[in-house]
Enzyme design. Structure first.
Site, PDB file in Angstrom:
ATOM      1  N   HIS A 153       6.958  -7.606 -11.153  1.00 16.41           N
ATOM      2  CA  HIS A 153       6.525  -6.531 -10.257  1.00 16.41           C
ATOM      3  C   HIS A 153       7.567  -6.240  -9.170  1.00 16.41           C
ATOM      4  O   HIS A 153       7.297  -6.424  -7.979  1.00 16.41           O
ATOM      5  CB  HIS A 153       5.199  -6.917  -9.578  1.00 16.41           C
ATOM      6  CG  HIS A 153       4.107  -7.292 -10.530  1.00 16.41           C
ATOM      7  ND1 HIS A 153       3.072  -8.153 -10.198  1.00 16.41           N
ATOM      8  CD2 HIS A 153       3.878  -6.916 -11.815  1.00 16.41           C
ATOM      9  CE1 HIS A 153       2.256  -8.284 -11.237  1.00 16.41           C
ATOM     10  NE2 HIS A 153       2.726  -7.556 -12.232  1.00 16.41           N
TER      11      HIS A 153
HETATM   12  C1  FAD Z   1       5.511  -7.334 -19.083  1.00 16.80           C
HETATM   13  C2  FAD Z   1       4.964  -6.643 -17.859  1.00 16.80           C
HETATM   14  C3  FAD Z   1       3.610  -6.699 -17.608  1.00 16.80           C
HETATM   15  C4  FAD Z   1       3.091  -6.050 -16.474  1.00 16.80           C
HETATM   16  N1  FAD Z   1       1.744  -6.057 -16.292  1.00 16.80           N
HETATM   17  C5  FAD Z   1       1.211  -5.362 -15.260  1.00 16.80           C
HETATM   18  C6  FAD Z   1      -0.193  -5.279 -15.109  1.00 16.80           C
HETATM   19  O1  FAD Z   1      -0.945  -5.814 -15.912  1.00 16.80           O
HETATM   20  N2  FAD Z   1      -0.671  -4.579 -14.055  1.00 16.80           N
HETATM   21  C7  FAD Z   1       0.147  -3.975 -13.133  1.00 16.80           C
HETATM   22  O2  FAD Z   1      -0.355  -3.407 -12.169  1.00 16.80           O
HETATM   23  N3  FAD Z   1       1.483  -4.020 -13.281  1.00 16.80           N
HETATM   24  C8  FAD Z   1       2.031  -4.671 -14.333  1.00 16.80           C
HETATM   25  N4  FAD Z   1       3.386  -4.673 -14.513  1.00 16.80           N
HETATM   26  C9  FAD Z   1       4.222  -3.915 -13.563  1.00 16.80           C
HETATM   27  C10 FAD Z   1       4.027  -2.398 -13.655  1.00 16.80           C
HETATM   28  O3  FAD Z   1       4.004  -1.951 -14.985  1.00 16.80           O
HETATM   29  C11 FAD Z   1       5.159  -1.742 -12.872  1.00 16.80           C
HETATM   30  O4  FAD Z   1       5.088  -2.235 -11.549  1.00 16.80           O
HETATM   31  C12 FAD Z   1       5.078  -0.230 -12.835  1.00 16.80           C
HETATM   32  O5  FAD Z   1       5.090   0.328 -14.122  1.00 16.80           O
HETATM   33  C13 FAD Z   1       6.263   0.299 -12.032  1.00 16.80           C
HETATM   34  O6  FAD Z   1       6.151   1.691 -11.934  1.00 16.80           O
HETATM   35  P1  FAD Z   1       7.415   2.559 -11.530  1.00 16.80           P
HETATM   36  O7  FAD Z   1       7.030   3.976 -11.621  1.00 16.80           O
HETATM   37  O8  FAD Z   1       7.944   2.022 -10.259  1.00 16.80           O
HETATM   38  O9  FAD Z   1       8.526   2.202 -12.634  1.00 16.80           O
HETATM   39  P2  FAD Z   1       8.460   2.209 -14.212  1.00 16.80           P
HETATM   40  O10 FAD Z   1       7.062   2.236 -14.702  1.00 16.80           O
HETATM   41  O11 FAD Z   1       9.320   1.082 -14.651  1.00 16.80           O
HETATM   42  O12 FAD Z   1       9.123   3.592 -14.615  1.00 16.80           O
HETATM   43  C14 FAD Z   1      10.463   3.895 -14.318  1.00 16.80           C
HETATM   44  C15 FAD Z   1      11.025   4.748 -15.448  1.00 16.80           C
HETATM   45  O13 FAD Z   1      12.229   5.363 -14.998  1.00 16.80           O
HETATM   46  C16 FAD Z   1      13.145   5.401 -16.060  1.00 16.80           C
HETATM   47  N5  FAD Z   1      14.500   5.547 -15.522  1.00 16.80           N
HETATM   48  C17 FAD Z   1      15.250   4.638 -14.860  1.00 16.80           C
HETATM   49  N6  FAD Z   1      16.439   5.170 -14.527  1.00 16.80           N
HETATM   50  C18 FAD Z   1      16.434   6.443 -14.979  1.00 16.80           C
HETATM   51  C19 FAD Z   1      17.380   7.503 -14.944  1.00 16.80           C
HETATM   52  N7  FAD Z   1      18.584   7.369 -14.352  1.00 16.80           N
HETATM   53  N8  FAD Z   1      17.053   8.680 -15.530  1.00 16.80           N
HETATM   54  C20 FAD Z   1      15.845   8.851 -16.130  1.00 16.80           C
HETATM   55  N9  FAD Z   1      14.920   7.865 -16.196  1.00 16.80           N
HETATM   56  C21 FAD Z   1      15.209   6.685 -15.620  1.00 16.80           C
HETATM   57  C22 FAD Z   1      12.916   4.085 -16.764  1.00 16.80           C
HETATM   58  O14 FAD Z   1      13.413   4.127 -18.091  1.00 16.80           O
HETATM   59  C23 FAD Z   1      11.400   3.945 -16.685  1.00 16.80           C
HETATM   60  O15 FAD Z   1      10.786   4.482 -17.825  1.00 16.80           O
HETATM   61  C24 FAD Z   1       3.948  -5.348 -15.599  1.00 16.80           C
HETATM   62  C25 FAD Z   1       5.317  -5.324 -15.846  1.00 16.80           C
HETATM   63  C26 FAD Z   1       5.826  -5.961 -16.963  1.00 16.80           C
HETATM   64  C27 FAD Z   1       7.308  -5.921 -17.216  1.00 16.80           C
END
Ligand code: FAD
Length: 520
Positions: free
Chosen positions: A456
């Site tokens: 996270h």
């Molecule tokens: C195995 C695992 C299990 C988890 N389980 C849970 C859970 O059960 N419950 C929970 O609350 N959280 C869980 N999490 C954490 C949760 O999924 C993340 O905290 C959340 O998805 C983060 O959201 P975000 O929008 O910050 O980033 P992300 O969901 O990671 O999205 C960011 C996106 O941006 C894209 N990106 C990056 N750079 C670029 C670029 N230059 N151009 C275009 N696209 C780009 C990436 O490819 C990615 O798809 C888990 C994480 C993992 C790894």
């Protein structure tokens, strides 16, 4: 386990190479970088609010059929950035697994849903000057998020024996435990959420928010990596991105999107890296700093009875007795025997012996709300921002609190009838009775003896009212660049202390509403 046929969620049709190549131009109201928990939510809310929206996602689009095709190791290579081997340097090294797909990390996450603790929101409001985030004001936003992703308590019938044995120990000791809430609809409890849900039951972004965004006209580009944020006269005016081939290796063209609003939601590692690479919003000196990872470790236990812990939900049941006092949350989490082999820390015949034990094992994960900090640094090469260097040092206070959690897990397992508890602490013999439990409770643990993971990551572009100490304002707009918003896990001012996806989605909703209210 439910033997009914898997469901079939809505399908997306993202735009990607080879359908596009060369120079592609778009002009829209808003462009969103990243399609995970933050980006997908902003895209849907803005599109529903009447804005024209483009979403740019570096990862490819995968559907249910794609997860059936491959071993867990192959799926790690497909669905995760760097095959799941992204790591924070420090003592110990900490893996930071990140999803890379349309839907972001929600495609591979465990589906656990918590609202943020009141005391955390209160602290963010009072200390960081983020107005309007008390639980009463946020209530309709949480309800909206939970409705879209279908949050509900895990049903006992599919939680599996892993949860049953832990619940037995919790009840025997009089602690507080209960089923986790999850974003599921039609879950069959097959336990492979981390490799993509083969039933389309987990309502990840590609099955919930993104189809709604697309239904309102949002155009989703997959295999497109944003490279430049275009800024004119101190205002963000668009994004330039590389159109990649399906493997993500070769650049096949350039996408240029002009937009009145730019939303960065590339996740807590890549959003700050993009800002740093573009030299944007750096005035406070806080971009890329204050990384929290909500570190977690696993504890397992051997029973005389068969547990087949991997049959049933991946993450099913939680215990929060140490949450308020120590920021420690226990979550019953099962592991596929093959993929957990590395944690046995054995090789050859001893590894074989350990694996033969698999069907008698139960396991739990525990998270600590960290005060330790890491940061994101420039990496090597011209395109360093695609793979920045991550530093993180697990401090003694967090290590001590992890020990409290490990000891609680061991106590519960013993009360449930375990014959041996494997603490995951290097060099420490298994806990088998009250005496060895007491030794564990008094143990002087050093961070290097643990094998933590950081599922996270958050906090690297923190939100706040004061531009001197925060990167974005109370609604996610960069203090230093008008019309440039951040809407992902980066904005949290401290560790949220629970699995973060619902909080990320709620804050992203709030940011989208703010953009709509001020007229785009
Ligand atoms: C195995 C695992 C299990 C988890 N389980 C849970 C859970 O059960 N419950 C929970 O609350 N959280 C869980 N999490 C954490 C949760 O999924 C993340 O905290 C959340 O998805 C983060 O959201 P975000 O929008 O910050 O980033 P992300 O969901 O990671 O999205 C960011 C996106 O941006 C894209 N990106 C990056 N750079 C670029 C670029 N230059 N151009 C275009 N696209 C780009 C990436 O490819 C990615 O798809 C888990 C994480 C993992 C790894």
């Amino acid at each position: 386990m439910d033997a009914s046929p898997p469901g079939d969620g809505p399908r997306l049709q993202p735009i990607a190479y080879p359908a596009i190549s060369g120079n592609v131009t778009e002009t829209v109201d808003a462009v969103v970088i990243g399609s995970g928990a933050g980006g997908a939510v902003v895209a849907k809310e803005l599109a529903e609010g009447g804005l024209s929206v483009v979403v740019i996602e570096e990862g490819a689009y995968f559907a249910r059929e794609d997860y059936a095709d491959g071993t867990p190791w192959e799926l790690l290579g497909k669905l995760y950035r760097e095959g799941g081997l992204t790591v924070a340097l420090g003592f110990p090294f900490v893996p930071i697994p990140l999803g890379k797909a349309v839907g972001g990390t929600t495609v591979v996450n465990s589906g656990t849903c918590f609202r943020p603790p009141d005391r955390v929101l209160h602290d963010w409001e009072r200390r960081w000057g983020i107005e309007g985030i008390d639980t009463v004001t946020l209530e309709p936003i949480f309800r909206r998020v939970e409705e879209v992703i279908s949050v509900q308590p895990a049903p006992w019938e599919i939680m599996g024996k892993n949860a049953e044995v832990f619940d037995r120990g919790v009840k025997a000791l009089g602690y507080h435990g209960q089923p986790i809430h999850r974003n599921i609809d039609g879950c069959r409890g097959c336990g492979v959420c981390a490799y993509g849900c083969p039933s389309d039951a987990k309502r990840a972004m590609h099955l919930s928010y993104l189809p709604r965004a697309a239904a309102h006209g949002a155009r989703i580009y997959a295999c497109c990596r944003a490279r430049r944020v275009l800024v004119e006269d101190g205002r963000a005016v668009g994004v330039e991105a590389d159109i990649l081939d399906a493997a993500g290796d070769e650049i096949r063209g350039r996408l240029r999107v002009r937009a009145a609003v730019v939303v960065l939601a590339a996740g807590a590692i890549h959003t700050p890296a993009l800002l740093m690479a573009n030299g944007l919003a750096l005035d406070s000196g806080q971009v890329g700093r204050n990384l929290r990872i909500h570190p977690s470790v696993g504890v397992s236990a051997a029973f005389e009875e068969e547990t087949y812990s991997w049959r049933g939900m991946l993450q099913s049941y939680y215990v929060d007795d140490l949450q308020e006092s120590h920021g420690v949350l226990l979550e019953v989490t099962s592991l596929l025997p093959g993929t957990s082999a590395a944690s046995a820390q054995e090789v050859g015949p001893k590894l074989k012996e350990a694996l033969a034990l698999s069907r008698y094992l139960a396991s739990v994960g525990l998270f600590v709300s960290d005060s330790s900090k890491g940061h994101i640094l420039r990496g090597l090469g011209r395109d360093w921002w695609t793979s920045p260097t991550i530093l993180y040092g697990l401090g003694q206070d967090d290590t001590d609190r992890l020990l409290r959690g490990i000891a609680l897990a061991a106590e519960v397992f013993l009360a449930a009838g375990a014959v041996a508890v494997f603490t995951g602490i290097r060099g420490l013999a298994p806990v088998t009775d009250r005496q060895s439990l007491r030794r564990l409770q008094k143990f002087s643990l050093r961070a290097e003896q643990l094998t933590p993971a950081g599922f996270h990551p958050m906090g690297t572009c923190r939100m706040g009212g004061d531009p001197a100490v925060s990167v974005v304002g109370p609604y996610g707009e960069a203090h230093a660049v008008r019309n440039l918003f951040v809407a992902d896990a980066s904005v949290f001012p401290s560790c949220v202390g629970v699995n973060p996806q619902v909080t990320i989605m709620a804050f992203a909703t709030r940011t989208a509403f703010h953009i709509l209210e001020r007229g785009g």
